[in-house]
Design a protein around this motif. Sequence first.
Motif, PDB file in Angstrom:
ATOM      1  N   CYS A   1      -0.962   9.379  -5.706  1.00  0.00           N
ATOM      2  CA  CYS A   1      -2.602   9.861  -5.772  1.00  0.00           C
ATOM      3  C   CYS A   1      -3.951   9.486  -6.012  1.00  0.00           C
ATOM      4  O   CYS A   1      -3.364   7.532  -5.496  1.00  0.00           O
ATOM      5  N   GLU A   2      -5.151   9.256  -6.522  1.00  0.00           N
ATOM      6  CA  GLU A   2      -6.083   8.616  -6.088  1.00  0.00           C
ATOM      7  C   GLU A   2      -6.770   7.162  -6.400  1.00  0.00           C
ATOM      8  O   GLU A   2      -6.964   6.096  -5.840  1.00  0.00           O
ATOM      9  N   ALA A   3      -5.811   6.489  -7.857  1.00  0.00           N
ATOM     10  CA  ALA A   3      -5.125   5.461  -7.835  1.00  0.00           C
ATOM     11  C   ALA A   3      -4.715   4.672  -6.288  1.00  0.00           C
ATOM     12  O   ALA A   3      -4.774   3.655  -6.520  1.00  0.00           O
ATOM     13  N   CYS A   4      -3.716   4.952  -6.392  1.00  0.00           N
ATOM     14  CA  CYS A   4      -2.484   4.632  -5.473  1.00  0.00           C
ATOM     15  C   CYS A   4      -3.476   4.756  -4.034  1.00  0.00           C
ATOM     16  O   CYS A   4      -3.109   3.704  -2.633  1.00  0.00           O
TER      17      CYS A   4
ATOM     18  N   HIS B   1      12.388   2.546  -6.873  1.00  0.00           N
ATOM     19  CA  HIS B   1      12.275   1.752  -6.108  1.00  0.00           C
ATOM     20  C   HIS B   1      10.779   1.677  -5.830  1.00  0.00           C
ATOM     21  O   HIS B   1      11.243   0.472  -4.901  1.00  0.00           O
ATOM     22  N   ALA B   2       9.955   2.685  -5.942  1.00  0.00           N
ATOM     23  CA  ALA B   2       8.548   1.995  -5.640  1.00  0.00           C
ATOM     24  C   ALA B   2       8.103   0.332  -6.781  1.00  0.00           C
ATOM     25  O   ALA B   2       7.325  -0.162  -5.736  1.00  0.00           O
ATOM     26  N   ALA B   3       8.408   0.158  -7.895  1.00  0.00           N
ATOM     27  CA  ALA B   3       8.330  -1.219  -7.923  1.00  0.00           C
ATOM     28  C   ALA B   3       9.357  -2.618  -7.449  1.00  0.00           C
ATOM     29  O   ALA B   3       8.461  -3.612  -7.279  1.00  0.00           O
ATOM     30  N   ILE B   4      10.103  -1.894  -7.175  1.00  0.00           N
ATOM     31  CA  ILE B   4      10.786  -2.893  -6.386  1.00  0.00           C
ATOM     32  C   ILE B   4       9.834  -2.936  -5.028  1.00  0.00           C
ATOM     33  O   ILE B   4      10.009  -4.223  -4.299  1.00  0.00           O
ATOM     34  N   VAL B   5      10.303  -2.108  -4.303  1.00  0.00           N
ATOM     35  CA  VAL B   5       9.304  -1.823  -2.582  1.00  0.00           C
ATOM     36  C   VAL B   5       8.182  -2.711  -3.090  1.00  0.00           C
ATOM     37  O   VAL B   5       7.705  -4.242  -2.568  1.00  0.00           O
TER      38      VAL B   5
ATOM     39  N   GLY C   1       0.474  -1.314   0.039  1.00  0.00           N
ATOM     40  CA  GLY C   1       0.222   0.329   0.111  1.00  0.00           C
ATOM     41  C   GLY C   1       0.993   1.222  -0.226  1.00  0.00           C
ATOM     42  O   GLY C   1       0.379   2.410  -0.632  1.00  0.00           O
ATOM     43  N   PHE C   2       2.163   1.086   0.646  1.00  0.00           N
ATOM     44  CA  PHE C   2       2.947   2.138   1.214  1.00  0.00           C
ATOM     45  C   PHE C   2       4.310   2.323  -0.245  1.00  0.00           C
ATOM     46  O   PHE C   2       4.643   3.108  -0.162  1.00  0.00           O
ATOM     47  N   SER C   3       4.131   0.966  -0.981  1.00  0.00           N
ATOM     48  CA  SER C   3       5.145   1.220  -1.908  1.00  0.00           C
ATOM     49  C   SER C   3       5.498   2.325  -2.585  1.00  0.00           C
ATOM     50  O   SER C   3       6.728   2.951  -3.323  1.00  0.00           O
ATOM     51  N   SER C   4       4.457   3.410  -2.888  1.00  0.00           N
ATOM     52  CA  SER C   4       5.160   4.427  -4.088  1.00  0.00           C
ATOM     53  C   SER C   4       5.567   6.217  -2.698  1.00  0.00           C
ATOM     54  O   SER C   4       6.274   6.509  -3.385  1.00  0.00           O
ATOM     55  N   ASP C   5       4.510   5.631  -1.338  1.00  0.00           N
ATOM     56  CA  ASP C   5       5.408   6.626  -0.440  1.00  0.00           C
ATOM     57  C   ASP C   5       6.445   6.240  -0.471  1.00  0.00           C
ATOM     58  O   ASP C   5       7.952   7.492  -0.371  1.00  0.00           O
ATOM     59  N   ILE C   6       7.271   4.686  -0.526  1.00  0.00           N
ATOM     60  CA  ILE C   6       8.886   4.506   0.142  1.00  0.00           C
ATOM     61  C   ILE C   6       9.760   4.910  -0.928  1.00  0.00           C
ATOM     62  O   ILE C   6      11.074   5.481  -0.742  1.00  0.00           O
ATOM     63  N   GLY C   7       9.474   4.683  -1.959  1.00  0.00           N
ATOM     64  CA  GLY C   7       9.404   4.400  -3.327  1.00  0.00           C
ATOM     65  C   GLY C   7      10.571   6.647  -4.144  1.00  0.00           C
ATOM     66  O   GLY C   7      11.322   6.882  -3.782  1.00  0.00           O
TER      67      GLY C   7
END
Length: 536
Positions: free
Chosen positions: A226-229, A150-154, A125-131
């Motif tokens: 954003c919205e989808a995330c 980075h987000a994709a790897i996480v 859920g937080f992969s985008s924020d971590i990336g």
Amino acid sequence: MEKGQKVELEMMETTGLEKIEAGGTAEKPPVRPISLMRLVLACAVAGGVQYGWALQLSLLTPYVQTLGLSHALSSVMWICGPIAGFVVQPCVGYWSDRCRLAIGRRRPFILGGCLLICIAVIVIGFSSDIGFALGDTKLHCKDYSGARVHAAIVFVFGFWILDFSNNLVQGPARALMADLSGAHGCHQANAIFSSWMAFGNIIGYASGSTGAWHKWFPFLMTKACCEACANLKGAFLIAMILLLTSVAVTVIFANEVPLSEIEAAAKETALDTSGSTVIETESPKKEENGGILNFFRSLKDLPPGMLSVLLVTCLTWLSWFPFNMYDTDWMGREIYHGEPKGTPSQVSAYERGVRDGAFGLLLNSVVLAGTSLLIQPVCRKFSARMVWVMTNVVLSILMAVTCIIGTWSIKDFNNASNKLPVTAEKDVRAVALSLFTVLGFPLAILYSIPFAVTAQLAATQGGGQGLCVGVLNISIVIPQVIVSLGAGPWDALFGKGNTPAFAVASVVGLVGGIVGFFKLPRTSGSSFKTIAMGGH
């Protein structure tokens, strides 16, 4: 006690204990009476786990492409599931049979697996924020449409944890169901377990089909999300809450019998059989080998008809997995003409298609649940073999129809003079959702009949229920590996869509029907009993 009597009694005790150590039960294992309502509540964890599975199937393949992973590579991400099913379930089943904790043999693994699922849900859920924190970009997510490495790897790391954790829970949960069934019988416990799975599917796909999580919980939206995330994040956080609630209910109401009591029952059974007094001696134990090694050594004990069942099961799942992995992506690309990394209008159309696909899976699950109630009387009339064969033919036709619908939709879109706004035609959308709904019928058969035929073979020809069902799971794992590694590159050769994989699925489904007609064992309909095993 005479020396001969003592040796005979020790052999009886040893045999009973060795059956337990090998994953079996004593002659008269202790059973704590359980009411039907308590049994229903003890199976609640199945609903919580399946809710997460439904979100995983409907949302994660499309979402990871928004992070920059290609359509071809996204299929490789799913290779974790087969690996986990091949390795984790046999080993965990072996260890849970020998667990000596006071709270029982199964509950420790269910608890541990659910905690790992929660960790995986947070990571995904937080992969985008971590990336974003790791330096993917400093731009706002509305202004950046490039790859986020980075987000994709996480994300993939969390996805793999989720798959391993799900397999960690599923095996012991099914064993717990059998342990607790008591006077209600395994068939009724199986039906309850499958009902919870259907319920989890329905609410999971309903959650995935809504695009309002970011409105209900606006704090989930960030500069990187954003919205989808935010919708993905909201759905998975609710999944974590439901999972923790369901596992708490299961742990409270599943009154397990510890292994020490089962071993004591084995000694009492040996005592009752011998009619003598036991002199306390330490029973000799065989040297234990790894669970997975014992599993493979036992393959020679499979009933003769099992190889045909494995072959047809493998072909059936080869026909089903392409749609299973790419159904919502198909709605987003071929039906709504969107792109996960295209223009804003294309991205919006893709997201609407994914949500509509999740709604189609909800309809599919409702039909699946209703069809499961009809399988037993239909098989009594036509035989399980013929129902399975006809289902493969129907699945082949539906996969061909999927190709036709996708081609029809793309042709109409390309011929339109004005391609804006990017969206689906109403007629095409209605037909596509109807296809999702109708596919619930063959899916119900696939979740039930292969396991029922396997159980009947094990009961009439020997081999052991646990062994046969475990081997059957391998015949599901192998097709998933093939589709995971091959579907993406195969589709990439023909324009990066999903239609090529669905076309191959149609051919394989027909082959499975033909092979099944000539090779499947001829089980009688009157002796058929539905064992709706469900799952991935």
